[in-house]
Design a protein around this motif. Structure first.
Motif, PDB file in Angstrom:
ATOM      1  N   LYS A 122       0.836  -1.194   0.000  1.00 41.26           N
ATOM      2  CA  LYS A 122       0.000   0.000   0.000  1.00 41.26           C
ATOM      3  C   LYS A 122       0.875   1.250   0.000  1.00 41.26           C
ATOM      4  O   LYS A 122       1.875   1.315   0.727  1.00 41.26           O
ATOM      5  CB  LYS A 122      -0.921   0.013   1.219  1.00 41.26           C
ATOM      6  N   VAL A 123       0.482   2.229  -0.802  1.00 37.57           N
ATOM      7  CA  VAL A 123       1.211   3.488  -0.912  1.00 37.57           C
ATOM      8  C   VAL A 123       0.203   4.629  -0.809  1.00 37.57           C
ATOM      9  O   VAL A 123      -0.834   4.618  -1.485  1.00 37.57           O
ATOM     10  CB  VAL A 123       1.991   3.586  -2.241  1.00 37.57           C
ATOM     11  N   LEU A 124       0.509   5.604   0.030  1.00 40.07           N
ATOM     12  CA  LEU A 124      -0.331   6.789   0.188  1.00 40.07           C
ATOM     13  C   LEU A 124       0.217   7.911  -0.690  1.00 40.07           C
ATOM     14  O   LEU A 124       1.410   8.224  -0.636  1.00 40.07           O
ATOM     15  CB  LEU A 124      -0.354   7.215   1.653  1.00 40.07           C
ATOM     16  N   VAL A 125      -0.647   8.487  -1.518  1.00 39.27           N
ATOM     17  CA  VAL A 125      -0.247   9.533  -2.463  1.00 39.27           C
ATOM     18  C   VAL A 125      -1.076  10.785  -2.177  1.00 39.27           C
ATOM     19  O   VAL A 125      -2.299  10.708  -2.009  1.00 39.27           O
ATOM     20  CB  VAL A 125      -0.455   9.080  -3.923  1.00 39.27           C
ATOM     21  N   CYS A 126      -0.409  11.938  -2.119  1.00 39.92           N
ATOM     22  CA  CYS A 126      -1.098  13.218  -1.899  1.00 39.92           C
ATOM     23  C   CYS A 126      -0.977  14.074  -3.158  1.00 39.92           C
ATOM     24  O   CYS A 126       0.030  14.763  -3.361  1.00 39.92           O
ATOM     25  CB  CYS A 126      -0.492  13.959  -0.708  1.00 39.92           C
ATOM     26  N   PRO A 127      -1.984  14.057  -4.054  1.00 40.40           N
ATOM     27  CA  PRO A 127      -1.946  14.914  -5.241  1.00 40.40           C
ATOM     28  C   PRO A 127      -2.393  16.330  -4.897  1.00 40.40           C
ATOM     29  O   PRO A 127      -3.104  16.567  -3.924  1.00 40.40           O
ATOM     30  CB  PRO A 127      -2.928  14.240  -6.209  1.00 40.40           C
ATOM     31  N   VAL A 133      -4.933   9.693  -2.016  1.00 39.42           N
ATOM     32  CA  VAL A 133      -5.256   8.429  -2.687  1.00 39.42           C
ATOM     33  C   VAL A 133      -4.377   7.336  -2.093  1.00 39.42           C
ATOM     34  O   VAL A 133      -3.169   7.528  -1.913  1.00 39.42           O
ATOM     35  CB  VAL A 133      -5.017   8.538  -4.208  1.00 39.42           C
ATOM     36  N   MET A 134      -4.980   6.167  -1.799  1.00 41.13           N
ATOM     37  CA  MET A 134      -4.213   5.019  -1.333  1.00 41.13           C
ATOM     38  C   MET A 134      -4.173   3.982  -2.449  1.00 41.13           C
ATOM     39  O   MET A 134      -5.214   3.479  -2.882  1.00 41.13           O
ATOM     40  CB  MET A 134      -4.812   4.426  -0.064  1.00 41.13           C
ATOM     41  N   LEU A 135      -2.944   3.689  -2.910  1.00 43.75           N
ATOM     42  CA  LEU A 135      -2.751   2.727  -3.992  1.00 43.75           C
ATOM     43  C   LEU A 135      -2.518   1.342  -3.412  1.00 43.75           C
ATOM     44  O   LEU A 135      -1.839   1.182  -2.394  1.00 43.75           O
ATOM     45  CB  LEU A 135      -1.550   3.112  -4.851  1.00 43.75           C
ATOM     46  N   THR A 136      -3.082   0.331  -4.091  1.00 46.83           N
ATOM     47  CA  THR A 136      -2.761  -1.066  -3.803  1.00 46.83           C
ATOM     48  C   THR A 136      -1.937  -1.585  -4.971  1.00 46.83           C
ATOM     49  O   THR A 136      -2.444  -1.695  -6.091  1.00 46.83           O
ATOM     50  CB  THR A 136      -4.041  -1.900  -3.625  1.00 46.83           C
ATOM     51  N   LEU A 137      -0.661  -1.900  -4.722  1.00 47.33           N
ATOM     52  CA  LEU A 137       0.264  -2.200  -5.813  1.00 47.33           C
ATOM     53  C   LEU A 137      -0.020  -3.546  -6.456  1.00 47.33           C
ATOM     54  O   LEU A 137       0.225  -3.728  -7.652  1.00 47.33           O
ATOM     55  CB  LEU A 137       1.706  -2.157  -5.291  1.00 47.33           C
TER      56      LEU A 137
END
Length: 550
Positions: A122-127, A133-137
């Protein structure tokens, strides 16, 4: 590195500059891995430079992006890196091979990327201008986190220390605490100033140890909270900060704030100059101000996870701040005495005898008896500094160091190559596979690398024309700032570069095109008179001079 000997009884914060790390290209952001053995630096030309922090040497360079790298984060085991660039792309990298595993394209610039502290899937992204947005790789899916207000544009977010909760903050000073798995709201509160006015949240940072976290706000005050108290207060709570840290004299705005490795100190980098302010968290007093070169602007600050060392970036160079280590030999040998001058020493008669004949043998008690015990030198005890409070053992698969291949300036002619028979066989087979070899040599890689999967992330209501803060203000046509990154269209195409010689015609400096080039070559191949030979010689002599001045 013996971490047990690094536990000093004095202060645990840096006091002076301890050199710089020059990445050749302009450094923009940096981050330590979990153990502080490797430092990843994102550069202006899109490269990620990984430094071995113990030897202060470059361990690996990854040509990651075309545009500048604006955010970096290590995975928990140190095998992966996630990076974001100013062209709205988030990529995951394998640190050992340098290959890109996955790539995500966002509609707006990325301000921050962060791995889940315990789940590197899981990766947390702040645009910009969007909810986090939380990505599931594993399946390339994404979840947009709920925000307090749909018109809420500037939102920052961060995982807590163990990744159980996600803390988000908006421009109106509202902090939301969401459950990571279900995105349910479990707590919330509003950061207010003394006059009950709200202030924008600039960043949220958590300590590596303990439950404390800090909030950097637009009113130039750093507030320190206890995460357990936040969860206890629940929704619309009114928790009081443990500490309020600020520069009362200069009213300095803060560019970047973070905790020390043990969570006892807080460092904040000034947004006006290259200056680092260090506070003691428990008392809230300012203990040190570290001043860099005057006139430089600070870009990023990172505190070493284990040692009292700070890395800061200004003017594209990574500066290292550390303690002044004084060698105190008496700390390692209790019987050792430091002398200012030579003294006469009277030797005892039996001092250097192998066996003291006159010595009586008393009964072994205490420390003497312990010397005869068998000491276990095979089993390895886990280092407390590398373990979390809920873990007993270290990660056996962790990537602490990178292997470095030695650079050979003048290698011999294939010293470890195949025997001559194998060479002859390969020469015979060369005609059959010449086409494949041409293709592989043109690509420059053998075998060809697998192209990473690129996923487009669609976000509703997000403007597509936003410009990253590192690149300047949107729509500023008069800006003379040089565009960062590699030249547009240079990848995969042969462009006119200053290192590529051109053919020139006479002294005019005009490049030879198509038929003109063939015409000159045909004229030069025909029998020439003496006058034409002299003219040809002048043309040939003028070519290197013009190439030299290109």
């Amino acid at each position: 590195m013996n971490l047990e000997l690094l536990e000093s009884f004095g202060q645990n914060y840096p006091e002076e500059a301890d050199g710089t790390l020059d990445c050749i290209s302009m450094a923009l952001t940096c981050t330590f891995n979990r153990w502080g053995t490797l430092l990843a630096v994102g550069c202006n030309d899109g490269r990620i430079v990984i430094w071995d922090f113990l030897t202060r040497g470059i361990a690996k360079i990854i040509s990651a992006h075309i545009h500048p790298v604006c955010s970096l984060c290590w995975s928990r085991d140190g095998h992966k890196l996630v990076s974001a660039s100013t062209d709205n792309i988030v990529s995951q990298w394998d640190v050992l091979s340098g290959d890109c595993d996955q790539r995500f394209r966002f509609p707006s610039p990325i301000l921050k990327v962060q791995y889940h502290p315990r789940d590197q899937n899981k990766v947390l992204v702040c645009p910009m201008k969007s909810a986090p947005v939380m990505l599931t790789l594993s399946d390339s899916k994404h979840v947009v986190l709920p925000v307090d207000d749909d018109s809420d544009l500037n939102v920052v977010a961060s995982f807590d220390r163990r990744g159980e909760y996600i803390y988000t903050g908006n421009a109106k000073g509202k902090i939301l605490v969401l459950k990571t798995d279900s995105q349910d709201l479990v707590a919330s509160f509003r950061v207010t100033t003394g006059t009950s006015n709200t202030t924008a949240i600039k960043s949220i940072e958590f300590a590596r140890k303990g439950s404390c976290f800090l909030i950097n706000t637009a009113d130039r005050i750093i507030r320190v909270y206890d995460g357990r108290e936040i969860l206890t207060c629940g929704r619309d709570g009114e928790p009081e900060p443990m500490q309020k840290l600020q520069d009362l004299v200069n009213r300095t705005p803060w560019k970047k704030c973070c905790f020390s490795g043990d969570g006892e100190y807080i460092v904040a980098g000034s947004a006006r100059q290259h200056a680092l302010y260090i506070w003691e968290k428990s008392i809230g007093n300012l203990v040190k101000i570290l001043h860099g070169t005057r006139g430089e602007l600070l870009l990023d600050v990172a505190w070493h996870p284990v040692r009292p060392i700070i890395a800061s970036i200004s003017s594209g160079v990574v500066s290292i701040w550390a303690q002044n280590q004084v060698e105190n030999w008496s700390a390692f040998a209790p019987d050792f005495k430091e002398l200012d001058e030579n003294v006469e020493y009277e030797e005892r008669e039996s001092e250097f005898d192998i066996e003291d004949e006159d010595k009586s043998e008393p009964e072994q008690t205490g420390a003497d008896a312990a010397e005869d015990e068998e000491v276990d030198v095979t089993s390895v005890d886990p280092i407390a500094a590398f373990c979390s409070s809920d873990e007993e053992l270290e990660d056996s698969k962790a990537l602490l160091y990178l292997p470095i291949a030695p650079e050979v300036e003048d290698p011999e002619e294939n010293p470890y190559g195949p025997p001559p028979d194998a060479v002859q066989t390969s020469l015979m087979d060369e005609g059959a596979s010449s086409e494949k070899k041409r293709q592989s040599s043109a690509d420059g890689s053998q075998p060809p690398k697998k192209k990473p999967k690129t996923t487009n992330i669609e976000l509703q209501g997000v403007p597509n024309d936003e410009v990253h803060p590192l690149l300047g203000v949107k729509g500023d046509g008069k800006s003379k700032k040089k565009q960062a990154g590699r030249p547009k269209g240079s990848k995969g195409k042969e462009k006119d570069s200053p290192f590529k010689p051109k053919l020139y015609k006479g002294d005019r400096g005009l490049p030879l095109e198509g038929s003109a080039k063939g015409k000159v070559q045909a004229e030069l191949s025909q029998p020439l008179t003496e006058k034409l030979k002299q003219t040809q010689l002048l043309i040939i002599l003028s070519i290197p001079t013009q190439i030299h001045y290109i």
